[in-house]
Write a protein that holds these residues in place. Structure first.
Motif, mmCIF file in Angstrom:
data_model
loop_
_atom_site.group_PDB
_atom_site.id
_atom_site.type_symbol
_atom_site.label_atom_id
_atom_site.label_comp_id
_atom_site.label_asym_id
_atom_site.label_seq_id
_atom_site.Cartn_x
_atom_site.Cartn_y
_atom_site.Cartn_z
ATOM 1 N N VAL A 180 -74.166 -16.209 15.199
ATOM 2 C CA VAL A 180 -74.476 -14.708 15.825
ATOM 3 C C VAL A 180 -76.125 -14.030 15.453
ATOM 4 C CG1 VAL A 180 -72.103 -14.567 14.668
ATOM 5 C CG2 VAL A 180 -73.909 -13.766 13.030
ATOM 6 N N ASP A 181 -75.922 -13.150 16.309
ATOM 7 C CA ASP A 181 -77.553 -12.052 15.632
ATOM 8 C C ASP A 181 -77.380 -11.323 15.612
ATOM 9 O OD1 ASP A 181 -80.268 -12.232 16.937
ATOM 10 O OD2 ASP A 181 -80.180 -12.693 18.817
ATOM 11 N N LEU A 182 -78.869 -10.269 15.435
ATOM 12 C CA LEU A 182 -78.340 -9.251 14.827
ATOM 13 C C LEU A 182 -77.768 -7.825 15.438
ATOM 14 C CD1 LEU A 182 -82.623 -9.175 13.638
ATOM 15 C CD2 LEU A 182 -80.723 -9.158 12.106
ATOM 16 N N ARG A 183 -77.555 -7.707 16.523
ATOM 17 C CA ARG A 183 -76.911 -6.808 17.290
ATOM 18 C C ARG A 183 -75.453 -6.578 16.930
ATOM 19 N NH1 ARG A 183 -82.139 -6.722 18.020
ATOM 20 N NH2 ARG A 183 -81.860 -8.416 19.103
ATOM 21 N N LEU A 184 -74.976 -7.743 16.481
ATOM 22 C CA LEU A 184 -73.333 -7.989 16.597
ATOM 23 C C LEU A 184 -73.037 -7.236 16.393
ATOM 24 C CD1 LEU A 184 -71.173 -10.059 17.862
ATOM 25 C CD2 LEU A 184 -71.228 -11.216 16.192
ATOM 26 N N ASN A 185 -73.092 -6.865 14.408
ATOM 27 C CA ASN A 185 -72.759 -5.458 14.127
ATOM 28 C C ASN A 185 -73.326 -5.196 13.530
ATOM 29 O OD1 ASN A 185 -72.257 -7.468 11.338
ATOM 30 N ND2 ASN A 185 -70.708 -8.325 12.738
ATOM 31 N N GLU A 186 -73.012 -4.178 12.351
ATOM 32 C CA GLU A 186 -73.666 -3.247 11.067
ATOM 33 C C GLU A 186 -73.221 -3.988 9.418
ATOM 34 O OE1 GLU A 186 -76.821 -1.678 8.922
ATOM 35 O OE2 GLU A 186 -76.854 -1.389 11.136
ATOM 36 N N PRO A 187 -73.551 -4.359 9.152
ATOM 37 C CA PRO A 187 -72.306 -5.346 7.228
ATOM 38 C C PRO A 187 -72.167 -4.635 6.871
ATOM 39 C CG PRO A 187 -74.097 -6.626 8.191
ATOM 40 C CD PRO A 187 -74.836 -5.675 9.034
ATOM 41 N N ARG A 188 -70.796 -4.431 6.153
ATOM 42 C CA ARG A 188 -70.326 -3.024 5.037
ATOM 43 C C ARG A 188 -70.812 -3.930 3.520
ATOM 44 N NH1 ARG A 188 -64.035 -4.165 5.661
ATOM 45 N NH2 ARG A 188 -64.962 -4.974 7.447
ATOM 46 N N TYR A 189 -70.813 -2.389 2.717
ATOM 47 C CA TYR A 189 -71.407 -2.405 1.478
ATOM 48 C C TYR A 189 -69.744 -3.030 0.849
ATOM 49 C CZ TYR A 189 -75.599 -0.399 2.744
ATOM 50 O OH TYR A 189 -77.369 -0.209 3.129
ATOM 51 N N ALA A 190 -70.349 -3.353 -0.132
ATOM 52 C CA ALA A 190 -69.375 -4.478 -1.200
ATOM 53 C C ALA A 190 -68.900 -3.313 -2.052
ATOM 54 C CB ALA A 190 -69.213 -5.104 -2.113
ATOM 55 N N SER A 191 -67.862 -2.503 -1.934
ATOM 56 C CA SER A 191 -66.960 -1.439 -2.894
ATOM 57 C C SER A 191 -67.468 -1.722 -4.460
ATOM 58 C CB SER A 191 -66.589 -0.465 -2.530
ATOM 59 O OG SER A 191 -65.169 -1.211 -2.543
ATOM 60 N N LEU A 192 -67.563 -0.614 -5.782
ATOM 61 C CA LEU A 192 -67.631 -1.151 -6.759
ATOM 62 C C LEU A 192 -65.735 -2.108 -7.130
ATOM 63 C CD1 LEU A 192 -68.100 -1.594 -9.376
ATOM 64 C CD2 LEU A 192 -67.364 0.740 -10.030
ATOM 65 N N PRO A 193 -64.862 -1.405 -6.358
ATOM 66 C CA PRO A 193 -63.336 -1.947 -7.185
ATOM 67 C C PRO A 193 -63.434 -3.962 -6.581
ATOM 68 C CG PRO A 193 -63.525 -0.075 -6.272
ATOM 69 C CD PRO A 193 -65.129 0.152 -6.238
ATOM 70 N N ASN A 194 -63.901 -3.866 -4.882
ATOM 71 C CA ASN A 194 -63.951 -4.661 -4.102
ATOM 72 C C ASN A 194 -64.590 -5.898 -5.105
ATOM 73 O OD1 ASN A 194 -62.204 -4.042 -2.487
ATOM 74 N ND2 ASN A 194 -63.835 -3.309 -0.329
ATOM 75 N N ILE A 195 -66.344 -5.955 -5.663
ATOM 76 C CA ILE A 195 -67.047 -7.010 -6.498
ATOM 77 C C ILE A 195 -65.137 -7.421 -6.993
ATOM 78 C CG2 ILE A 195 -68.755 -6.528 -7.562
ATOM 79 C CD1 ILE A 195 -70.212 -4.697 -6.095
ATOM 80 N N MET A 196 -64.922 -6.174 -8.278
ATOM 81 C CA MET A 196 -64.801 -6.881 -9.502
ATOM 82 C C MET A 196 -63.027 -7.183 -8.962
ATOM 83 S SD MET A 196 -66.242 -4.953 -11.921
ATOM 84 C CE MET A 196 -65.162 -5.474 -12.750
ATOM 85 N N LYS A 197 -62.673 -7.520 -7.698
ATOM 86 C CA LYS A 197 -61.898 -7.633 -7.270
ATOM 87 C C LYS A 197 -62.039 -9.997 -7.088
ATOM 88 C CE LYS A 197 -58.776 -4.297 -4.934
ATOM 89 N NZ LYS A 197 -57.981 -4.026 -4.035
ATOM 90 N N ALA A 198 -63.565 -9.579 -6.519
ATOM 91 C CA ALA A 198 -63.527 -10.343 -5.888
ATOM 92 C C ALA A 198 -63.726 -11.551 -7.379
ATOM 93 C CB ALA A 198 -65.365 -10.438 -5.508
ATOM 94 N N LYS A 199 -64.489 -10.851 -8.492
ATOM 95 C CA LYS A 199 -64.455 -12.301 -9.658
ATOM 96 C C LYS A 199 -62.868 -12.885 -10.152
ATOM 97 C CE LYS A 199 -67.678 -8.753 -12.288
ATOM 98 N NZ LYS A 199 -67.752 -8.242 -13.187
ATOM 99 N N LYS A 200 -62.000 -12.541 -9.346
ATOM 100 C CA LYS A 200 -60.589 -13.202 -9.392
ATOM 101 C C LYS A 200 -60.246 -13.648 -7.900
ATOM 102 C CE LYS A 200 -59.182 -9.655 -12.233
ATOM 103 N NZ LYS A 200 -57.939 -7.954 -12.763
ATOM 104 N N LYS A 201 -60.712 -13.796 -7.140
ATOM 105 C CA LYS A 201 -60.505 -15.197 -6.328
ATOM 106 C C LYS A 201 -60.597 -15.925 -6.111
ATOM 107 C CE LYS A 201 -61.061 -10.750 -2.391
ATOM 108 N NZ LYS A 201 -61.542 -10.166 -1.078
ATOM 109 N N PRO A 202 -60.119 -16.909 -5.307
ATOM 110 C CA PRO A 202 -60.207 -18.510 -5.832
ATOM 111 C C PRO A 202 -61.940 -18.915 -5.214
ATOM 112 C CG PRO A 202 -58.835 -17.913 -4.255
ATOM 113 C CD PRO A 202 -58.964 -16.918 -4.682
#
Length: 252
Positions: A180-202
């Motif tokens: 992928v190149d730069l103009r494909l999309n604009e990446p989202r920012y990770a929200s605080l709840p999702n950052i906390m959920k990420a700690k439990k993902k495998p």
């Protein structure tokens, strides 16, 4: 369909890179590290495909040092479902070569059987732009590089590529590797709840040896130097003087 997204831990793009005094490499002491920006775009695209119902699972993969788990946690916080960390080096200064990464990724692809591999077109630290193409060759899959648009439709993908002359639209059969190149999309920012959920993902932890790959580097860095400083400009009083200066510099 599973989507596999390789991500790399690199020096943050906002950081000014410093070369070690002895010229042996780049100074990484107390330097902020983050996900390669092109890989971040690939993660975002994979998540969008899942949100659109065109993918069932997004798997983030990183090959490198143990500290790359931070990069994978970022991908998980963005929305990836699980992660695989392949430890192929102990020293953060050792960059894993593209062919080695491609061989390891082939082993993961053989295990996971994704329908799509989304890679960043290149890493901002070594600018190799080779891993995706090498993986495609090793797998015998189709490939589409420098993607600025990706649309999945059944057993094929329509990809708009950024080329020197403008844009090129191609259709490739699935499974496929897309960089992928730069103009494909604009990446989202990770929200605080999702950052906390990420700690439990495998997050599975593997080694290069688990895939029968020797990660010993074949290239040796002889020396590293910083780019030459730009020379100061000069002012001229007329067009004739400008032409004379250009002649002296050998520009005309």
């Amino acid at each position: 369909m599973k989507v596999l997204v390789p991500v790399k831990r690199v020096i943050d793009y906002n950081v000014k890179v410093r070369v070690k005094a002895d010229g042996s490499g780049v100074d990484l002491a107390n330097v902020k590290m983050s996900m390669n920006p092109f890989d971040e775009i690939a993660v975002e695209q994979a998540i969008r495909l899942k949100e659109a119902g065109k993918a069932d699972e997004v798997i983030a993969v990183s090959v490198g040092v143990k500290q790359a788990q931070e990069t994978l946690r970022t991908a998980l916080a963005m929305g990836a479902d699980r992660a695989i960390l392949v430890i192929a080096a102990d020293d953060v200064h050792n960059d894993i070569e593209p062919l080695t990464v491609a061989k390891i990724l082939k082993g993961i692809v053989d295990e996971e059987r994704p329908g799509l591999v989304l890679c960043g077109k290149q890493a901002i630290d070594n600018d190799m732009n080779a891993t995706g193409q090498m993986l495609s060759a090793l797998m015998g899959w189709s490939q589409a590089t420098f993607a600025s648009e990706v649309d999945i439709d059944g057993d094929s993908a329509t990809v708009t590529r950024e080329v020197d002359g403008g844009l090129q639209t191609i259709k490739v059969n699935m499974p496929t590797v897309v960089t992928v190149d730069l103009r494909l999309n604009e990446p989202r920012y990770a929200s605080l709840p999702n950052i906390m959920k990420a700690k439990k993902k495998p997050m599975d932890e593997k080694t290069a040896a688990d895939y029968g790959v020797d990660a010993t580097p074949r290239l040796e860095i002889v020396s590293t130097i910083e780019p030459a400083a730009r020379a100061a400009g000069i002012k001229v009083g007329s067009v004739d003087e400008l032409i004379e200066k250009l002649k002296e510099a050998g520009a005309v």
